[in-house]
Scaffold this motif. Sequence first.
Motif, short mmCIF file in Angstrom:
data_model
loop_
_atom_site.label_atom_id
_atom_site.label_comp_id
_atom_site.label_asym_id
_atom_site.label_seq_id
_atom_site.Cartn_x
_atom_site.Cartn_y
_atom_site.Cartn_z
N GLY A 1 8.29 3.11 6.69
CA GLY A 1 8.47 4.55 6.52
C GLY A 1 9.75 5.09 7.09
O GLY A 1 9.95 6.29 7.11
N ARG B 1 5.22 7.26 0.37
CA ARG B 1 5.85 6.38 1.34
C ARG B 1 5.02 5.11 1.42
O ARG B 1 3.84 5.11 1.11
N LEU C 1 1.17 5.28 0.24
CA LEU C 1 0.52 6.51 0.69
C LEU C 1 1.15 7.67 -0.07
O LEU C 1 2.37 7.72 -0.23
N GLU D 1 3.08 2.14 3.32
CA GLU D 1 2.32 2.05 4.56
C GLU D 1 3.00 1.07 5.50
O GLU D 1 3.56 0.06 5.07
N THR E 1 0.86 -1.17 0.00
CA THR E 1 0.00 0.00 0.00
C THR E 1 0.90 1.23 0.00
O THR E 1 1.77 1.36 0.85
#
Length: 74
Positions: free
Chosen positions: A47, A40, A30, A42, A28
């Motif tokens: 991160g 970034r 973001l 998820e 995922t």
Amino acid sequence: MTLNGQYVEAETGVGSSPPSARVGDRVTVLYDPAGPDRIRLEGFWAGGNGVGVLFAFLGLVFLVAAAAIAAFSP
């Protein structure tokens, strides 16, 4: 592809070893809708937060050690 159908190619500025995902894994991503090339992955460790946690822990260890030395030195 963003929510409005725009295709974007971007790279994250944070890496890890071993990587948090392998080629072909689903992840995922973001992104900032105002700047979809700012991305970034998820997840807490994806991160770069792990590096922050590591440095905070090391700082705490040095702080406790310095306080102990100051408390017991003449």
